[in-house]
Write a protein that holds these residues in place. Structure first.
Motif, short mmCIF file in Angstrom:
data_model
loop_
_atom_site.label_atom_id
_atom_site.label_comp_id
_atom_site.label_asym_id
_atom_site.label_seq_id
_atom_site.Cartn_x
_atom_site.Cartn_y
_atom_site.Cartn_z
N TYR A 141 0.38 -1.09 -0.34
CA TYR A 141 0.15 0.23 0.38
C TYR A 141 1.19 1.28 -0.25
O TYR A 141 0.59 2.62 -0.18
CB TYR A 141 -0.91 0.13 1.20
CG TYR A 141 -0.32 0.29 2.72
CD1 TYR A 141 0.13 0.93 2.80
CD2 TYR A 141 -0.59 -0.76 3.83
CE1 TYR A 141 0.74 1.54 4.25
CE2 TYR A 141 -0.08 -1.02 4.75
CZ TYR A 141 0.19 0.19 4.51
OH TYR A 141 1.41 0.00 6.81
N GLN B 221 7.77 1.68 4.31
CA GLN B 221 8.41 2.30 3.94
C GLN B 221 9.80 0.99 3.04
O GLN B 221 10.58 0.77 2.79
CB GLN B 221 9.30 3.69 3.72
CG GLN B 221 8.74 4.91 4.01
CD GLN B 221 8.04 4.77 5.06
OE1 GLN B 221 7.89 3.72 5.40
NE2 GLN B 221 8.03 5.94 5.45
N TYR B 222 9.49 -0.23 4.53
CA TYR B 222 10.47 -0.35 4.25
C TYR B 222 10.99 -2.32 4.79
O TYR B 222 11.69 -2.74 4.07
CB TYR B 222 11.59 -0.71 6.01
CG TYR B 222 11.47 1.09 6.47
CD1 TYR B 222 13.13 1.67 5.70
CD2 TYR B 222 11.03 1.89 7.06
CE1 TYR B 222 13.22 2.94 5.72
CE2 TYR B 222 10.36 3.45 7.09
CZ TYR B 222 12.56 3.82 6.10
OH TYR B 222 12.92 5.03 6.65
N CYS C 277 -0.45 1.81 9.80
CA CYS C 277 1.10 1.73 9.51
C CYS C 277 0.77 2.75 8.70
O CYS C 277 1.92 4.02 8.54
CB CYS C 277 1.75 1.01 9.81
SG CYS C 277 1.59 0.28 11.42
N GLY C 278 -0.38 3.05 7.41
CA GLY C 278 -0.50 3.97 6.25
C GLY C 278 -0.88 5.12 6.51
O GLY C 278 -0.73 6.20 5.45
N TYR D 19 0.49 8.18 6.16
CA TYR D 19 1.25 9.06 4.66
C TYR D 19 -0.28 9.46 3.11
O TYR D 19 -0.18 9.70 2.24
CB TYR D 19 1.64 8.41 3.36
CG TYR D 19 3.47 7.45 4.78
CD1 TYR D 19 4.24 8.57 4.46
CD2 TYR D 19 2.90 6.19 5.68
CE1 TYR D 19 5.17 7.95 5.05
CE2 TYR D 19 3.91 6.47 6.99
CZ TYR D 19 5.20 6.73 6.91
OH TYR D 19 5.97 6.76 7.23
N VAL E 6 1.15 11.13 -0.44
CA VAL E 6 2.16 9.70 -0.93
C VAL E 6 1.42 8.47 -1.26
O VAL E 6 1.73 8.01 -2.13
CB VAL E 6 3.33 9.59 0.93
CG1 VAL E 6 4.08 8.53 0.60
CG2 VAL E 6 4.03 10.75 0.09
N ILE E 7 0.70 8.57 -0.43
CA ILE E 7 -0.71 7.05 -0.23
C ILE E 7 -1.35 8.11 -0.74
O ILE E 7 -2.07 8.21 -0.03
CB ILE E 7 -0.23 5.94 0.61
CG1 ILE E 7 0.68 5.37 0.78
CG2 ILE E 7 -1.81 5.21 0.41
CD1 ILE E 7 0.08 4.56 2.47
N ALA F 166 -6.12 2.15 -0.77
CA ALA F 166 -5.38 1.54 -0.69
C ALA F 166 -5.03 0.92 0.84
O ALA F 166 -4.25 -0.14 0.89
CB ALA F 166 -4.14 2.53 -1.14
N GLU G 276 5.73 11.42 12.00
CA GLU G 276 5.36 11.04 10.68
C GLU G 276 4.61 12.00 10.31
O GLU G 276 4.58 12.42 9.35
CB GLU G 276 4.46 9.52 10.89
CG GLU G 276 5.32 7.95 10.64
CD GLU G 276 5.26 6.86 11.01
OE1 GLU G 276 5.64 6.01 10.53
OE2 GLU G 276 3.64 6.93 11.66
N ARG H 244 5.28 17.59 4.01
CA ARG H 244 4.66 17.43 2.67
C ARG H 244 3.68 17.96 2.35
O ARG H 244 3.56 18.38 1.06
CB ARG H 244 4.80 15.48 2.30
CG ARG H 244 6.77 15.46 3.01
CD ARG H 244 6.60 13.29 1.88
NE ARG H 244 7.36 13.03 3.49
CZ ARG H 244 7.90 11.40 3.15
NH1 ARG H 244 7.52 11.66 2.11
NH2 ARG H 244 7.95 11.32 3.81
N ILE I 262 11.64 4.27 11.55
CA ILE I 262 10.65 5.02 11.44
C ILE I 262 11.68 5.93 10.01
O ILE I 262 13.02 6.03 10.24
CB ILE I 262 10.27 6.38 12.55
CG1 ILE I 262 9.82 7.69 12.07
CG2 ILE I 262 11.18 7.05 12.81
CD1 ILE I 262 9.03 8.37 13.07
N ASP I 263 10.88 6.32 9.20
CA ASP I 263 11.50 7.35 8.47
C ASP I 263 11.01 8.87 8.52
O ASP I 263 10.06 9.54 8.53
CB ASP I 263 10.35 7.12 6.62
CG ASP I 263 10.63 8.31 5.68
OD1 ASP I 263 11.63 9.15 6.06
OD2 ASP I 263 10.37 8.28 4.50
N THR J 172 16.44 8.05 8.37
CA THR J 172 15.36 6.86 8.76
C THR J 172 16.78 6.83 10.59
O THR J 172 17.48 6.29 10.32
CB THR J 172 15.95 5.78 8.04
OG1 THR J 172 15.67 5.56 6.39
CG2 THR J 172 15.77 4.45 8.97
#
Lengths: 577, 577
Positions: free
Chosen positions: A388, A449-450, B66-67, B70, B75-76, B81, B188, B195, B351-352, B357
């Motif tokens: 995703y 991302q990882y 976790c998404g 984003y 980004v997503i 999704a 995050e 962003r 984490i990004d 990272t």
């Protein structure tokens, strides 16, 4: 505190022809680069008083041999970036007496001396040693039938690179090169010559590229190179190398303005053999876990020395820089008085094959079966990270497990991202003795991302655990024909949208969601179930098993089956010239 | 073979209000997503006959939590999704009865029933269970002093995200947001709001970001965010949240068109506590290694349940998706009759942080010292891969080792590339019980694009081994002042070109190469030697030790010292508003 002035590079050669002075011990190291230089610098850090002499035949005592191919393409633009240490710097920083263009031509074990020839003037002298470390490396093998003046090169040293670059400058911009050998060096050279803009033909004696992979894992690499325009000729031997072409064993003639020989190396054992040191069954200098040869005053490391295989303890050649570095350091520890036995070698290796990464550790399925092991094999096709999140790319992974004890015998992975990480984790697990099923429990770092919350490594472990417990039973791609010939029904449980990718001939298509309604259609027959990668088929196989069917899962699904078919077709039908 | 027709989604609620039929067992799962859905699907694969009912309070039974951040930045881009499974698909594929907008409000342990409220119409009913799995998750904590109509959001579910996105659409393009909390979710959210183009202020109560890191490891992250224009306020508590601003405890008022609360979560234990289940000292539902609560018919997994710490066995909260998934699966195995105890938790996390990272596993140095461990600490600053190959980037790594037995207690890494791989390898080593020194022996995949012949992991092992053997002695950055105050001389052995990066006040500069000539200059004094990262200083320290000096190496060199100083100055001097 004693005060030791730094030794000057000048007059070094003569200074050491005399016997030892001051009672300081002398360690002589034959060959620089990874193993030799690691031994020398570590030894100096442990012992300031010792004389440390490094004798290197080439012009460079410390260079980045793994980087040489990338100067050919200009990826590493600066040739001097590949030269890591000079004798002058080693003298100033480490008081190491490093002499380039010096070749050791004989060892007198009784007198504990080596005879050294200075290549610039052929002068010879003798140097006494207390300990001798042999790190001479390995010499490239050459193909048969090389004509006089044929432009054929191997690439082991910076000297080799300088000669190659000079010759490459004479190759026209649209020139053609042939790379003989489809192992690591051959693929790296093909990649970099391709990036230089040349037409590249890659000739491989074996049925697939990269012998460290099994055939179905290697097939995508040949296809990837082919798609770039690199011509891959599998199962072909070079019979002659002329000044502008090579001839293959099928009679074909391939234009070659320049030829790279990358068909492997022979350990440099002549010096050791002449001195009566034992050569092992694998062809390298035999050593114990302390890297001692049959003469306890003489150590051997690097590509010339045999490694002990981590799985069965056999002696074998493993030409990897990481091991050479590590063993050089271990030898220094031992010489300095802290005996440091090395662990046996797993042989973890990786290559960037023109943008596709392939890596492996331990044994392939082929090697495991050749050595009589009963193995469980797992193929998976996960994504490099959570699908995703943008940028996920497909991985192809393989795990080879000893049925007797769930031990991991080896792993392979191919993909564009995340291959190195997964192989490093398996290498760590193997080094620590973790069972295949234990991969399920590893807590790996997850953000989308990882990786995935169930990382590809965990998934390998889950499959391994399901196989060990009997919850899942699989067959391999090369076993399918036999199953179908003996009456099994092949059941394709993919979603309709996935069928466009291709189908396995003879399969009955019933999506997972319809199995509860339709499973009577194949009542009484053994069922081989498959999906795209094996996961949906696992769900289906569990369901059918619960409903009373005799069912096996086609490991790795349609993708592994297709890779296997492709491997067989590549091996039988080399791409036309 | 029995034939079980697929259950239709319609009328599911009523169908299960009745007692069990056909003697099939019923497992009720409270809460979907990672833990609950893993339990449900695994259980179906193991047992086709069982009734499996998932009761989820939100609108989505399976989504990528976790998404969620984003989608805020795009980004997503596709919100859908993030929705992984629908009740319809779960019914069709797994015959799982998943009901969204259903909240379990009571458990009758004697009757083995749960009382369920359907949120759309407030209808309640009771469902009987044979096994109950509690996976209710955790609720966000909220800052103090929230005004009515203040636009403050937390982000745990897709429902939360939908509300947040609607509110964000009302924030002007040059709007300002405040993120309260500098942990994983806070960072995050700050990253993704940045962003999105908004002005972001990140308020952190603690003295540094990311409590899973030590202060000197976290300092570069605050600087990185600051360089992007994200305003970081450390050591500050939010005292009030208004409709267009927040107020901090130093009286400052920060504009906020929208506020994100990310100050942690509270495990959802009310249901369990009301039913008399034991709550652990860590604040979560207490469970054993099989995830059984104090009632053996009731299991608890995910963020609501305590985890057993891998190092000291204590109960603690670890809110990670990977563990929830794994434990869900383990509970299914146990319920299906194959008792599967889980390993204790290392808490590997990553984490990004806006392109930088950060990852960690196990304990920080701070936690280790708080728990009374005598530790050895290693800081390194390697490159992500061989520096002679283009694209290498700096890593900052830290290893915390128990002095008593060389056990790895934890590791941290920060950088732009290769962080995940190194932490995964350490996590694997910790899981397998490898000692810190054993990291030196790991055979990791090396080609210059991926690592170094001596990988950063191997280097950690070498340093650990040198410390264990006494070959090297180090002090930490926070111990330097004490050393200097008690008479030690600080010796900077860097090359001249490296001095431009900065110097440590009071240091005497003598490059490694000049030490043999000049070491009498500090005869008789204890020496703290440092270089840029610690490696050259190791060479120097070994030399000086061999020459008779009392010498220690400043661990991690100038870079770690500078990070430590930076951490202290960030904590004492929050960036001005």
């Amino acid at each position: 505190m004693s005060s030791v002035p730094p030794r000057r590079p000048a007059d070094r050669f003569e200074a050491h022809a005399a016997p030892e002075r001051d009672g300081a011990r002398t360690t002589v190291i034959v060959g620089g680069v990874a193993g030799g230089m690691s031994a020398a610098t570590r030894l100096r850090r442990l012992d300031e008083q010792r004389e440390i002499i490094v004798l290197e035949r080439s012009r460079e005592v410390s260079f980045a041999n793994c980087g040489l191919p990338y100067h050919v393409s200009g990826v590493i633009a600066d040739r001097d970036a590949l030269s890591l240490q000079s004798p002058e710097r080693l003298a100033a920083r480490f008081r190491i007496d490093a002499r380039v263009r010096h070749e050791v031509v004989a060892i007198d074990r009784d007198a504990r001396t080596v005879t050294v020839r200075r290549l610039d003037d052929d002068a010879t002298t003798e140097i006494a040693y207390d300990e001798l470390v042999l790190s001479p490396g390995a010499a490239p093998r050459w193909p048969a039938g090389i004509a006089t003046d044929a432009p054929v090169h191997a690439l082991r040293t910076l000297d080799d690179l300088d000669r190659l670059m000079a010759d490459l400058d004479r190759v026209p911009a649209d020139g053609a090169v042939v790379v003989i050998g489809g192992g690591f060096i051959g693929l790296e050279m093909a990649d970099n010559l391709y990036r230089r803009g040349l037409g590249v033909t890659l000739v491989q004696r074996g049925a697939h590229l990269l012998p460290s992979l099994d055939e179905e894992m290697a097939a995508p690499i040949a296809d990837h190179l082919g798609a770039l325009g690199i011509e891959v000729r599998l199962g072909r031997v070079t019979t002659a190398v002329g000044i502008d072409h090579v001839v293959l064993d099928d009679g074909s003639r391939v234009r070659a303005d320049l030829v790279i020989a990358a068909i492997g190396v022979t350990p440099e054992t002549a010096l050791a053999a002449a001195a009566g040191l034992t050569i092992g069954a694998g062809g390298g200098i035999a050593v114990d876990a302390l890297h001692r040869t049959s003469d306890p005053a003489i150590f051997a490391i690097g590509d010339a020395a045999e490694k002990r295989d981590a799985i069965d303890g056999s002696g074998r050649l493993v030409t990897l820089a990481g091991l050479a570095n590590r063993h050089g350091r271990a030898v220094a520890d031992t010489i300095a008085g802290d005996a440091a036995p090395s662990r046996p070698a797993l042989g973890t290796a990786i290559i960037d094959a023109a943008g596709l990464t392939a890596a492996s550790v331990g044994w392939t399925e082929r090697v495991a079966r050749e050595r009589g092991r009963d193995v469980r094999v797992v193929h998976t096709h996960p994504s490099s990270h959570a699908t995703y999140y943008p940028g996920a790319s497909p991985l192809s992974m393989k795990l080879v497990i000893d049925t007797a004890d769930d031990r991991i015998l080896g792993a392979q992975a191919v993909g564009t991202d995340g291959v190195d990480k997964r192989i490093d984790v398996v290498a760590t697990a193997m080094s620590a003795g973790l069972a295949a099923s234990a991969l399920a429990d590893l807590e790996l770092a997850y953000a989308p991302q990882y990786g995935s919350a169930k990382d590809p490594i965990n998934m390998l472990g889950y499959v391994a655990r399901n196989l060990a417990s009997g919850d899942d039973r699989v067959i391999q791609w090369h076993e399918l024909d036999h199953e179908l010939a003996t009456g099994a029904v092949l059941l394709d449980v993919r979603a309709e949208a996935q069928l466009a990718e291709g189908t396995i001939p003879g399969a009955l298509w019933i999506p997972v969601e319809s199995l509860r309604e339709r499973h009577a259609e194949f009542a009484g027959r053994r069922v081989v179930v498959h999906c795209r990668v094996g996961q949906g088929a696992h769900t289906a196989a569990r369901l059918l098993s619960e409903l009373g069917h005799d069912v096996v899962n086609l490991d790795g699904g349609f993708l592994t089956w297709r890779d296997g078919q492709r491997a067989r077709s590549l091996a039988e039908l080399p791409l036309a010239a």
